[in-house]
Structures are given as C-alpha cells and as structure tokens.
Scaffold this active site. Structure first.
Site, short mmCIF file in Angstrom:
data_model
loop_
_atom_site.label_atom_id
_atom_site.label_comp_id
_atom_site.label_asym_id
_atom_site.label_seq_id
_atom_site.Cartn_x
_atom_site.Cartn_y
_atom_site.Cartn_z
N HIS A 15 0.79 -1.15 -0.09
CA HIS A 15 -0.01 0.17 -0.09
C HIS A 15 1.00 1.38 -0.01
O HIS A 15 1.91 1.09 0.29
CB HIS A 15 -0.90 0.07 1.08
CG HIS A 15 -2.00 -1.12 1.30
ND1 HIS A 15 -3.13 -1.37 0.49
CD2 HIS A 15 -1.82 -2.25 2.00
CE1 HIS A 15 -3.62 -2.57 0.61
NE2 HIS A 15 -2.85 -3.05 1.61
N CYS A 16 0.37 2.36 -0.36
CA CYS A 16 1.00 3.49 -0.50
C CYS A 16 1.62 3.95 0.59
O CYS A 16 0.99 3.70 1.79
CB CYS A 16 0.02 4.68 -0.82
SG CYS A 16 0.49 6.43 -1.06
N PRO A 17 2.81 4.27 0.55
CA PRO A 17 3.69 4.87 -0.40
C PRO A 17 4.72 3.66 -0.77
O PRO A 17 5.48 4.15 -1.71
CB PRO A 17 4.25 5.87 0.23
CG PRO A 17 4.63 5.68 1.38
CD PRO A 17 3.60 4.96 2.14
N ASP A 42 -2.57 -1.83 -5.45
CA ASP A 42 -3.24 -0.45 -4.63
C ASP A 42 -3.79 0.44 -5.54
O ASP A 42 -3.14 0.83 -6.73
CB ASP A 42 -2.17 0.11 -4.07
CG ASP A 42 -2.62 1.34 -3.13
OD1 ASP A 42 -3.60 1.73 -2.90
OD2 ASP A 42 -1.67 2.04 -2.54
N ASP A 48 -0.63 8.02 -8.09
CA ASP A 48 0.70 8.10 -7.58
C ASP A 48 1.70 8.19 -8.68
O ASP A 48 2.63 8.74 -8.56
CB ASP A 48 0.94 6.88 -6.45
CG ASP A 48 -0.01 7.22 -5.02
OD1 ASP A 48 -0.37 8.35 -4.89
OD2 ASP A 48 0.16 6.34 -4.32
#
Length: 77
Positions: A15-17, A42, A48
C-alpha cells in the site's frame, strides 16, 4: 501490444507509499533509457505513478488495469 522491459518489480499487496518508494529505488539502480515494469494492486497507485512521473521526469510509458491489478511501464530518464 507487448512492451519490452529490462526489469520487473512486484509491488502487489503493498500500500501507498511503498509501491512508489520501491519503484524509485529500482529506477535508481537502472541506467538511462531502461524500462521498469511494475505490478501493483493498490488502486491509489494509478494517481501516484502519474504524479511520480511528473515530479521525477521519468516517463510513464503505459498503465493498464485488469482484474484490479495494475501494470505500469516506467522509462528511466
């Protein structure tokens, strides 16, 4: 269309980042003009990767989505 790439990064389940951070590290180990294929799950990674390409100058050559799995091709500047 089959796109050629020099290296692949599996960021599925992250998941981000983390997908972006791992992409940044992988691109740093590559030479200019090489292509990195990134696999991600994600949904935020679409936005992103677009922002990452603009900020870093690396080219986002392609992005596709199939069965909630995203595939990005980034070309190192």
């Amino acid at each position: 269309m089959i796109m050629e790439f020099n290296r692949e990064l599996d960021a599925r389940g992250l998941h981000c980042p983390l997908p972006i951070l791992k992409t940044k590290k992988a691109l740093a180990d590559m030479t200019s003009g090489q292509v990195l294929r990134v696999l991600a799950t994600d949904s935020g990674s679409v936005r992103d990767f677009q922002a990452f390409a603009k900020q870093t100058g690396n080219d986002l050559l392609s992005q596709t989505e199939e069965n909630r799995e995203y595939v990005f091709f980034m070309k190192r500047k």
